[in-house]
Design a protein around this motif. Structure first.
Motif, PDB file in Angstrom:
ATOM      1  N   ASP A 150       0.804  -1.221   0.000  1.00 50.44           N
ATOM      2  CA  ASP A 150       0.000   0.000   0.000  1.00 50.44           C
ATOM      3  C   ASP A 150       0.838   1.272   0.000  1.00 50.44           C
ATOM      4  O   ASP A 150       0.289   2.373   0.073  1.00 50.44           O
ATOM      5  CB  ASP A 150      -0.944   0.023   1.215  1.00 50.44           C
ATOM      6  N   HIS A 151       2.164   1.133  -0.087  1.00 52.62           N
ATOM      7  CA  HIS A 151       2.995   2.335  -0.120  1.00 52.62           C
ATOM      8  C   HIS A 151       4.276   2.050  -0.907  1.00 52.62           C
ATOM      9  O   HIS A 151       5.317   1.731  -0.342  1.00 52.62           O
ATOM     10  CB  HIS A 151       3.330   2.795   1.294  1.00 52.62           C
ATOM     11  N   VAL A 152       4.171   2.151  -2.233  1.00 54.84           N
ATOM     12  CA  VAL A 152       5.325   2.031  -3.118  1.00 54.84           C
ATOM     13  C   VAL A 152       5.748   3.444  -3.495  1.00 54.84           C
ATOM     14  O   VAL A 152       5.020   4.162  -4.176  1.00 54.84           O
ATOM     15  CB  VAL A 152       4.988   1.205  -4.375  1.00 54.84           C
ATOM     16  N   ARG A 153       6.902   3.854  -3.033  1.00 58.13           N
ATOM     17  CA  ARG A 153       7.381   5.230  -3.218  1.00 58.13           C
ATOM     18  C   ARG A 153       8.060   5.366  -4.576  1.00 58.13           C
ATOM     19  O   ARG A 153       9.002   4.641  -4.888  1.00 58.13           O
ATOM     20  CB  ARG A 153       8.340   5.597  -2.085  1.00 58.13           C
ATOM     21  N   PHE A 154       7.580   6.335  -5.379  1.00 57.02           N
ATOM     22  CA  PHE A 154       8.076   6.541  -6.734  1.00 57.02           C
ATOM     23  C   PHE A 154       8.558   7.990  -6.824  1.00 57.02           C
ATOM     24  O   PHE A 154       7.779   8.918  -7.018  1.00 57.02           O
ATOM     25  CB  PHE A 154       6.957   6.265  -7.739  1.00 57.02           C
ATOM     26  N   HIS A 155       9.876   8.167  -6.636  1.00 62.21           N
ATOM     27  CA  HIS A 155      10.455   9.510  -6.520  1.00 62.21           C
ATOM     28  C   HIS A 155      10.661  10.127  -7.906  1.00 62.21           C
ATOM     29  O   HIS A 155      11.358   9.571  -8.753  1.00 62.21           O
ATOM     30  CB  HIS A 155      11.794   9.447  -5.793  1.00 62.21           C
ATOM     31  N   HIS A 156      10.073  11.300  -8.090  1.00 61.61           N
ATOM     32  CA  HIS A 156      10.220  12.043  -9.347  1.00 61.61           C
ATOM     33  C   HIS A 156      11.504  12.867  -9.285  1.00 61.61           C
ATOM     34  O   HIS A 156      11.685  13.694  -8.390  1.00 61.61           O
ATOM     35  CB  HIS A 156       9.012  12.963  -9.544  1.00 61.61           C
ATOM     36  N   ILE A 157      12.392  12.629 -10.251  1.00 57.57           N
ATOM     37  CA  ILE A 157      13.638  13.394 -10.340  1.00 57.57           C
ATOM     38  C   ILE A 157      13.625  14.297 -11.557  1.00 57.57           C
ATOM     39  O   ILE A 157      13.870  15.502 -11.465  1.00 57.57           O
ATOM     40  CB  ILE A 157      14.857  12.444 -10.397  1.00 57.57           C
ATOM     41  N   LYS A 158      13.306  13.727 -12.701  1.00 60.76           N
ATOM     42  CA  LYS A 158      13.212  14.501 -13.941  1.00 60.76           C
ATOM     43  C   LYS A 158      12.245  13.825 -14.893  1.00 60.76           C
ATOM     44  O   LYS A 158      12.357  12.612 -15.137  1.00 60.76           O
ATOM     45  CB  LYS A 158      14.585  14.633 -14.610  1.00 60.76           C
TER      46      LYS A 158
END
Length: 606
Positions: A471-479
């Protein structure tokens, strides 16, 4: 002196009692690659990992010498389940190294058979041998040779009591002529182990009702790794205030015989804990966390929203593949796009400026170049060669005269887009060569690759991922693809920090969706990772590997080119199954990752 004599005497008695040939020993770690190839070539499940088998307890009739030495109470025997194929860590039963190696090969081949599993262990193994020899008759000679030497290793039926002798003769007959014996006679002791057969899964079955099975809740390990299960019992909390004396003298425990193990504990100060556990017949586990809770060095709970990175939207629900039911769990994962709260615009680090300058020069050669298209009906200027040919044709009186007299200048484009997906789970916090963390190497690699791609003008995007349960897959936006690579992007890369776990399938599915929206002809998904997929919940072992494999297959079907770059030394165990044999690379020296990434990209897009 007395201790030395006692030690040498014990060593001599043990060596005589074992009846092995240590000078002809063969180790699983040395044969693992060959066995893996054979197992898969004969149709074995490619998702299974090859690991060492843990000892099973047997109550067999032992000779006096074996009783004095304390041997022949445990045997490492072959078995398999849905997660792994388990083989003995070492074989030295035969007086020939080649025979011991052939025993490994036979067990791997036998485990690869997909014959119908019979509920009776005795009958099932005979059917499995018949099935294997019917499909691969070339193994018949090796099998008969192993049987002859195995019978010499087994006890003589004439030296056993009547009931045990009948059982031993039945086992011998079943080995020589598989399928000829339908029932194994019963006896009061366990049968002598059959080293040419596979045994039931630990915790799911017993042989003749006497074999003491170990705990079945262990996880599969890597190729030929020592990952043994132990027998355990759950007890009430251990009261240290009562000391080690518990009610009766017979209940006196030494410190190494009663270890208060807590599942939440991460480290232990006892250096020989594994050796102690190997010698113990029973490990007692309690739920007392009064002391081990203080040994936890990090907290994997999610931070409060005001202290966490910025969440971009409510989250994206994605499916997950369940290999056990062979179907998708729809909207099973929640992927949360995130943006670093603490990132500040930063220039390229000083240590990376020189290699970045060199890469920009190399990749600038990939920029769009001017190319003249000749013999066009219209264009920027006349094509002199075409005009000369037309005049020659006119003077010769040719009936058909070419009217394409112009040439046009056009830029040649590299029609591709790349999305780089980096694993920033907690395992990237480990140190390489005692001075540099994996996350630091990953940051440098992302920055150098980005500098190179900016010079080539190939559209690219950067993302990173980690997870804490489904329930918490972290998808970090860089570019993003539509963003310029500036100091803002560099600052986001430098702000990346390790944490949580690696739910790889969900991250690949989201990256696939983003790439599918691009119009370029070639779309590359480049994954950077340092280990296998895993998470706190059921996303472990084969479940995580199968879901990741299915996500990669989905990317292939969508027209993408998934490629994995890893520094995991054990990657050859699972990445060929997940990505394919030609779609991954292992960087043996992690410190070289930043410089190798641009070269890999250039080879991939050449």
């Amino acid at each position: 002196m007395e201790e030395w004599v006692g030690f040498k005497w014990h060593e001599y008695i043990t060596r005589q009692a074992l009846g092995e040939f240590p000078e002809h020993a063969v180790c699983l770690k040395d044969e693992a690659r060959t066995l893996g190839v054979l197992f898969r070539a004969l149709g074995g499940d490619p998702a299974l990992s090859l690991v060492t088998a843990e000892p099973r307890h047997f109550q067999i009739r032992r000779r006096l010498l074996q009783k004095l030495a304390g041997t022949h109470r445990k045997f490492e025997l072959a078995w398999r389940d849905d997660q792994s194929l388990r083989l003995p860590e070492r074989l030295a039963l035969f007086p020939d190294k080649q025979l011991n190696r052939e025993l490994y090969l036979w067990l791997a081949a036998l485990a690869a058979t997909d014959s119908q599993e019979h509920p009776d262990w005795f009958t099932a193994n005979q059917q499995r041998v018949q099935h294997l020899l019917a499909h691969w008759p070339g193994l018949e000679t090796m099998y008969q040779r192993l049987v002859r030497h195995t019978l010499q290793w087994r006890p003589d039926p004439d030296s056993l009591p009547e009931a045990e002798a009948q059982r031993e003769r039945a086992l011998r007959q079943a080995l020589i002529h598989p399928g000829s014996v339908t029932r194994l006679p019963r006896a009061t002791t366990d049968p002598w182990p059959v080293i040419l057969w596979l045994y039931p899964v630990l915790g799911k079955g017993k042989v003749s009702g006497q074999v003491i099975d170990d705990d079945a809740n262990s996880r599969p390990g890597g190729l030929a790794k020592k990952n043994k299960r132990r027998q355990a019992e759950r007890v009430d909390g251990f009261d240290r205030d009562q000391g080690l004396m518990i009610f009766r003298l017979e209940s006196l425990f030494s410190w190494t015989e009663f270890i208060p193990v807590d599942r939440a504990g991460d480290d232990t100060e006892e250096e020989d804990a594994e050796a102690v556990a190997d010698d113990m017949d029973m490990i007692s586990i309690s739920s007392d966390r009064r002391e081990t809770s203080s040994a936890i060095k990090f907290d994997l709970d999610l931070p409060s929203e005001e202290n966490d990175d910025l969440r971009l939207g409510p989250g994206i629900h994605l499916p997950e593949w369940d290999w056990r039911s062979q179907g998708y769990r729809e909207k099973f994962c929640c992927l949360q796009p995130m943006l670093s709260r603490d990132a500040v615009p930063s220039p390229l680090p000083e240590a990376l400026k020189r290699p970045a300058q060199r890469l920009r020069r190399q990749f600038s050669a990939l920029k769009p170049l001017k190319q003249w298209q000749r013999r066009q009906t219209e264009g920027d200027e006349l094509d002199l060669d075409a005009c000369l040919d037309r005049e020659v044709q006119h003077r010769r009186g040719s009936g058909v005269i070419d009217q394409k007299l112009f040439r046009r200048c056009q830029l040649s484009q590299r029609d591709l887009a790349c999305l780089i997906l980096a694993d920033v789970s907690l395992s990237t916090d480990t140190y390489i060569n005692n001075h540099q963390r994996v996350i630091d190497i990953t940051r440098d690699g992302l920055q150098l690759l980005s500098e190179a791609l900016q010079a080539s003008r190939d559209p690219f995007a950067l993302f990173a991922f980690s997870s804490r349960r489904r329930d918490h897959v972290r998808f970090h936006h860089i570019k993003g693809f539509d963003e310029a690579y500036t100091d803002i992007s560099r600052g986001r890369i430098q702000a990346l920090e390790p944490g949580y776990y690696t739910r790889m399938g969900a991250a690949i599915r989201q990256a696939t969706r983003l790439l599918q929206a691009r119009h370029e002809h070639q779309k590359i998904l480049l994954l950077l990772t340092d280990g296998k997929p895993n998470d706190l919940d059921l996303y472990e072992g084969r479940y995580g590997v199968e879901d990741t494999r299915m996500a990669v297959q989905e990317a292939h079907k969508a027209g993408l080119t998934p490629f994995c770059v890893t520094i995991d030394d054990d990657a050859s165990e699972y990445l060929p199954y997940v990505f394919g044999s030609n779609n991954f690379v292992v960087i043996r020296d992690p410190a070289q990752l930043p410089l190798q990434l641009p070269k890999l990209y250039m080879n991939l897009t050449r």
